[in-house]
Design a protein around this motif. Sequence first.
Motif, short mmCIF file in Angstrom:
data_model
loop_
_atom_site.label_atom_id
_atom_site.label_comp_id
_atom_site.label_asym_id
_atom_site.label_seq_id
_atom_site.Cartn_x
_atom_site.Cartn_y
_atom_site.Cartn_z
N GLY A 68 0.74 -1.24 0.00
CA GLY A 68 0.00 0.00 0.00
C GLY A 68 0.77 1.30 0.00
N GLY A 69 2.04 1.30 0.43
CA GLY A 69 2.73 2.57 0.53
C GLY A 69 2.28 3.35 1.75
N SER A 70 2.12 4.66 1.60
CA SER A 70 1.81 5.54 2.74
C SER A 70 0.59 6.41 2.44
CB SER A 70 3.01 6.45 3.05
OG SER A 70 4.16 5.67 3.32
N LEU A 71 -0.20 6.64 3.48
CA LEU A 71 -1.43 7.42 3.35
C LEU A 71 -1.53 8.39 4.52
CD1 LEU A 71 -4.36 7.93 2.25
CD2 LEU A 71 -5.08 6.01 3.68
N ALA A 72 -1.69 9.68 4.23
CA ALA A 72 -1.91 10.69 5.25
C ALA A 72 -3.38 11.10 5.23
CB ALA A 72 -1.02 11.91 5.01
N VAL A 73 -4.05 10.99 6.37
CA VAL A 73 -5.45 11.38 6.50
C VAL A 73 -5.51 12.71 7.24
CG1 VAL A 73 -7.73 10.75 7.39
CG2 VAL A 73 -6.18 8.97 6.57
N LEU A 74 -6.03 13.75 6.57
CA LEU A 74 -6.12 15.09 7.15
C LEU A 74 -7.59 15.40 7.40
CD1 LEU A 74 -3.64 16.92 4.73
CD2 LEU A 74 -3.13 15.46 6.70
N ARG A 75 -7.96 15.54 8.66
CA ARG A 75 -9.37 15.70 9.05
C ARG A 75 -9.65 17.10 9.58
NH1 ARG A 75 -12.37 12.09 13.74
NH2 ARG A 75 -14.36 13.25 13.80
N ASP A 76 -10.60 17.77 8.95
CA ASP A 76 -11.03 19.11 9.37
C ASP A 76 -11.80 19.00 10.68
OD1 ASP A 76 -12.07 21.66 9.62
OD2 ASP A 76 -12.77 21.78 7.53
N ASN A 147 -7.82 26.26 7.72
CA ASN A 147 -6.65 26.59 6.92
C ASN A 147 -6.12 25.30 6.31
OD1 ASN A 147 -4.19 27.32 5.84
ND2 ASN A 147 -3.43 28.36 7.67
N TYR A 148 -6.13 25.19 4.98
CA TYR A 148 -5.66 23.98 4.31
C TYR A 148 -4.14 23.89 4.23
CZ TYR A 148 -10.39 23.14 2.44
OH TYR A 148 -11.72 22.89 2.29
N GLU A 149 -3.46 25.03 4.26
CA GLU A 149 -2.01 25.03 4.05
C GLU A 149 -1.28 24.26 5.14
OE1 GLU A 149 -1.31 29.21 1.64
OE2 GLU A 149 -1.10 29.18 3.81
N ALA A 150 -1.65 24.51 6.39
CA ALA A 150 -0.91 23.91 7.52
C ALA A 150 -0.91 22.38 7.47
CB ALA A 150 -1.47 24.42 8.84
N PRO A 151 -2.07 21.72 7.32
CA PRO A 151 -2.03 20.25 7.31
C PRO A 151 -1.33 19.67 6.08
CG PRO A 151 -4.24 21.03 6.78
CD PRO A 151 -3.46 22.22 7.25
N LEU A 152 -1.49 20.32 4.93
CA LEU A 152 -0.82 19.81 3.74
C LEU A 152 0.69 19.95 3.86
CD1 LEU A 152 -3.15 20.90 0.80
CD2 LEU A 152 -2.47 18.57 1.41
N ARG A 153 1.15 21.08 4.41
CA ARG A 153 2.60 21.25 4.62
C ARG A 153 3.12 20.18 5.57
NH1 ARG A 153 1.80 26.98 4.50
NH2 ARG A 153 1.61 27.00 6.76
N ALA A 155 1.89 17.15 6.15
CA ALA A 155 1.92 15.84 5.49
C ALA A 155 3.07 15.76 4.48
CB ALA A 155 0.58 15.58 4.80
N LEU A 156 3.27 16.81 3.69
CA LEU A 156 4.32 16.78 2.68
C LEU A 156 5.71 16.75 3.32
CD1 LEU A 156 2.80 19.28 0.09
CD2 LEU A 156 2.91 16.78 -0.08
N HIS A 168 -0.25 8.87 -0.78
CA HIS A 168 -1.56 9.51 -0.91
C HIS A 168 -1.85 10.40 0.29
CE1 HIS A 168 -2.90 6.80 -4.23
NE2 HIS A 168 -2.07 5.96 -3.64
N VAL A 169 -2.64 11.45 0.01
CA VAL A 169 -3.21 12.31 1.06
C VAL A 169 -4.71 12.34 0.84
CG1 VAL A 169 -3.41 14.66 1.97
CG2 VAL A 169 -1.16 13.77 1.30
#
Length: 207
Positions: A68-76, A147-153, A155-156, A168-169
Amino acid sequence: QLIEALEGKLERGSVDRGDDPGGPPRRYRRLRRLDEVFDADPTEVALFVDGQLPGTPHSFARERASRGGSLAVLRDVSASMEGRLSRWAGEVVDGILRTAARRRMRVGYCEFNHRAERFTAAGRFFHRGYPRLRRLAGSRRSEGRTNYEAPLRLALDEFRRGAGRNRHVVVLTDGVPVLGDPAVRRERREARRLGVQIHTVFLGLGE
């Protein structure tokens, strides 16, 4: 249907093979850690101990496929996610974790509003501690702005520290953020550079 759609996207990923002490022996290589001595050639070990072997003994390289690799789940978890949306988000996260467990994916979990909070196991963001993550997904809290930037940064940054394919995110949210760049242009460029696929899941009844 949502989980089935996500599973279909994950299913198209690659299969990675990595070091695993419990995996079958695949090939020989030089000893890298002392605990590998049990898989090493006994004659070479004896010569190594006597100082008569240049380099280290050869040992089995044990590897296991990780589909599967890696998966980051970002929940609002912003204030607008209160009530029904929070419950829906928890159920979606639970479904994603079940899918990840079937594929032996390493999963990272982050909750965000105007800030991003990572949840780790033994100091690692990506891991296979699915029961712990499912307990976290069942918790309830809704506060702050979006704010979407903080969780995406976040995870990346975690993806940048490791190698591997099939990355995947999944972003779970109820709408447009009120802070930062709503199109997250810089983060999307970085995701493409790192080979990370971003999937957004809208939770709500409006646009």
